[in-house]
Design a protein around this motif. Structure first.
Motif, PDB file in Angstrom:
ATOM      1  N   SER A 230      47.895  33.773  50.064  1.00  0.00           N
ATOM      2  CA  SER A 230      47.494  32.579  50.800  1.00  0.00           C
ATOM      3  C   SER A 230      46.068  32.719  51.334  1.00  0.00           C
ATOM      4  O   SER A 230      45.270  31.781  51.269  1.00  0.00           O
ATOM      5  N   ALA A 231      45.743  33.915  51.850  1.00  0.00           N
ATOM      6  CA  ALA A 231      44.398  34.150  52.378  1.00  0.00           C
ATOM      7  C   ALA A 231      43.348  34.058  51.283  1.00  0.00           C
ATOM      8  O   ALA A 231      42.286  33.456  51.468  1.00  0.00           O
ATOM      9  N   LEU A 232      43.645  34.655  50.126  1.00  0.00           N
ATOM     10  CA  LEU A 232      42.698  34.607  49.020  1.00  0.00           C
ATOM     11  C   LEU A 232      42.502  33.173  48.539  1.00  0.00           C
ATOM     12  O   LEU A 232      41.380  32.760  48.218  1.00  0.00           O
ATOM     13  N   ARG A 233      43.580  32.408  48.530  1.00  0.00           N
ATOM     14  CA  ARG A 233      43.485  31.009  48.089  1.00  0.00           C
ATOM     15  C   ARG A 233      42.605  30.205  49.055  1.00  0.00           C
ATOM     16  O   ARG A 233      41.843  29.318  48.645  1.00  0.00           O
ATOM     17  N   ARG A 234      42.712  30.511  50.341  1.00  0.00           N
ATOM     18  CA  ARG A 234      41.877  29.814  51.334  1.00  0.00           C
ATOM     19  C   ARG A 234      40.404  30.196  51.214  1.00  0.00           C
ATOM     20  O   ARG A 234      39.531  29.442  51.655  1.00  0.00           O
ATOM     21  N   LEU A 235      40.130  31.354  50.630  1.00  0.00           N
ATOM     22  CA  LEU A 235      38.746  31.791  50.437  1.00  0.00           C
ATOM     23  C   LEU A 235      38.119  31.239  49.163  1.00  0.00           C
ATOM     24  O   LEU A 235      36.903  31.328  48.985  1.00  0.00           O
ATOM     25  N   ARG A 236      38.922  30.720  48.265  1.00  0.00           N
ATOM     26  CA  ARG A 236      38.419  30.257  46.973  1.00  0.00           C
ATOM     27  C   ARG A 236      38.449  28.726  46.902  1.00  0.00           C
ATOM     28  O   ARG A 236      39.365  28.083  47.415  1.00  0.00           O
TER      29      ARG A 236
END
Length: 541
Positions: A230-236
């Motif tokens: 979820s965190a990586l998706r929010r960064l991309r």
């Protein structure tokens, strides 16, 4: 020199597809604005009558306000000791609480220290505040850079760090400008108004961090896979293809899982010195400690004093001009970071800094104290500052000199490399140790410089540059022999290459079969799933 590494980075290698992450990194780098602001402001207090009336004394012989050397050194040293302690504590704190909590805690410590400095007239309380502020600075510096290293896409880490450096440069210029605007005030407001600005940047960052994700790589080290995704998706950005996103996430998940098995139940302070991690730790510490090995400390801190000794008129104005050369250097770095190898940038930068040290040392030897030599000194200190910033370091401006240079920044690449080299589990520990040792080395350089350059001691003046020329030669040889090339590599690729015990000179052309296989498998599986869905849809139609 400019050819890209053979990378398994699954993401589209442009900038527009990653604007969201770059914007987040920009806000995180506000901590570096605070860092530059702090040293520029407090360094100027030593020349403010409003500050000296409270914490100094009136020199009857000189008919002006002055400060006791011991008080001056304690204000500087306690700040440095605090930064040293703070940097060493980053690893244990980060392992348990994460990167965002570290930045929030740094802000709280900054608020406490700033409030004490504004409100107190007691020198003991000021010492305590400087120590606490040092811890805050160490945490701001380390946590922000670790977060950027772990959040930014591999091909944009250099740009993210260039943004970090530009924030620092701007903060220093703002601090110098604020000091210039209040230094004629005779009351406490001369330093209290600048100190109040300390609250602004941490407040902006602290509020913004509520809307930003934790580092996905840190979450993965904690076994929180769903939160990490979820965190990586929010960064991309949303326009990134799902196959590319899943390939990046799977690469992080697979590598971190392997590292978690390796470090499970072990003490990370010990593990960073074992096996391949020993090489990675030593390289990370070495490249960050280049900061105190190229002679920047004595020029950064004593620029105005040194120019005065060299017979330069309007030394403060020239010092400000040299400060602006730092900003020019960091802006230049934006144009080279994506296209030139890290090793090449370091080699050119260190060589140029060494040449500048040698140039004004020779000039002073041939014609000491002359007008011509003074001009040479100004020119080569300005060039030194430009290359120093453009190739990759972070500043240290202890307030050990009344007339310290308000801006002597170091640009991103040494810190960038230092954060890329350790594994995900050990990054905060290694980075913290490296930062602490760098501050210790810089403090040593600042502390010993007066014994060499002061006419009352050895009186070498610019000839002190001979020593640092030799030091730069050692750094060049070390970089050539041992420093690997990591441009455009993902952190997982770098881990695979180290585990394969690849020599430094072969890093660039090494093909990472493990991370490449993960990327290929995930993208192919995603494509098969997409094709199957499309086929079923057509049949139903």
């Amino acid at each position: 020199m400019v050819a890209a590494a053979i990378s398994a980075n699954p993401l589209q290698l442009d900038i527009r597809s990653h604007t969201k992450c770059l914007a987040i990194c920009f806000v995180v780098t506000v901590s570096s604005f605070q860092y530059g602001l702090d040293y520029a402001l407090v360094g100027g207090f030593m020349a403010m009558p409003g500050f000296l009336k409270v914490f100094g004394y009136y020199d009857e012989a000189a008919h002006k306000w002055a400060i006791d050397p011991t008080v001056q050194q304690l204000i500087s040293s306690l700040m440095t000791i605090g930064t040293f302690v703070g940097s060493l504590s980053v690893g244990p704190f980060s392992s348990k609480f994460g990167r965002r909590q570290g930045l929030w805690t740094a802000s709280v410590l900054n608020y406490i220290a700033t409030a004490i400095m504004i409100g107190t007239t007691n020198i003991g309380a000021l010492y305590f505040a400087r120590f606490v502020l040092g811890i805050s600075v160490g945490w701001f510096l380390t946590f922000a850079q670790v977060y950027i290293n772990e959040a930014a896409p591999a091909h944009l880490r250099g740009i993210a760090f260039a943004v970090y450096q530009s924030q620092l440069s701007i903060g220093s210029i703002v601090g110098a400008a604020i000091d210039y605007g209040t230094h004629h005030m005779l009351g406490k407001e001369a330093y209290r108004i600048p100190l109040a600005i300390f609250f602004v940047a941490p407040t902006i960052q602290s509020i913004a961090m509520f809307f930003f994700p934790e580092s996905p790589r840190w979450l993965m080290t904690q076994g929180k896979e769903a939160e990490a995704e979820s965190a990586l998706r929010r960064l991309r950005n949303k326009n990134i293809k799902e196959g590319e996103f899943q390939a990046e996430f799977e690469e992080i998940r697979t590598t971190t899982a392997a590292q978690s098995d390796q470090f499970k139940g072990k003490h990370l302070w010990v593990e960073m010195w074992k096996g391949t991690n020993r090489r990675r730790s030593l390289l990370s510490i070495a490249v960050i400690c280049f900061h105190c090995a190229n002679g920047s400390s004595w020029l950064n801190i004593y620029t105005t004093y040194f120019l005065t000794v060299a017979g330069v008129k309007e030394a403060f104005s020239y010092s400000t001009m040299i400060t602006c050369m730092g900003l020019v250097g960091v802006l230049t770095s934006f144009f080279v970071v994506r296209h030139i190898d890290r090793r090449v940038i370091l080699l050119i930068g260190v060589a140029a800094c060494g040449f500048c040290q040698l140039a004004f040392a020779v000039a002073w030897t041939v014609a000491p104290g002359t007008v011509v030599t003074a001009k040479v000194v100004v020119a080569f200190i300005a060039l030194f500052t430009f290359f120093y910033v453009a190739y990759g370091k972070q500043p240290l401006y202890p307030e050990s000199c009344q007339e310290s240079n308000p801006l002597s920044p170091e640009a991103p690449y040494a810190w960038l490399l230092g954060g890329e080299l350790p594994s995900n589990h050990l990054r905060a520990h290694t980075y913290g140790v490296a930062t602490a040792l760098n501050f210790l080395g810089n403090w040593l350089g600042v502390f010993t410089a007066p014994y060499f350059i002061n006419p009352a001691s050895l009186g070498w003046s610019a000839k002190y540059g001979y020593i640092w020329f030799g030091s730069n030669v050692v750094v060049i040889l070390f970089t050539w022999a041992f420093m690997p090339e990591t441009r455009d590599r993902t952190l997982e690729e770098i881990n695979e290459i180290f585990e394969a015990k690849v020599p430094a000179r072969k890093f660039k052309k090494y093909i990472c079969t493990g991370t490449e296989a993960v990327k290929t498998a995930v993208i192919e599986e995603k494509n098969r799933s997409t094709s199957h869905v499309e086929e079923v849809t057509r049949e139903e139609a």
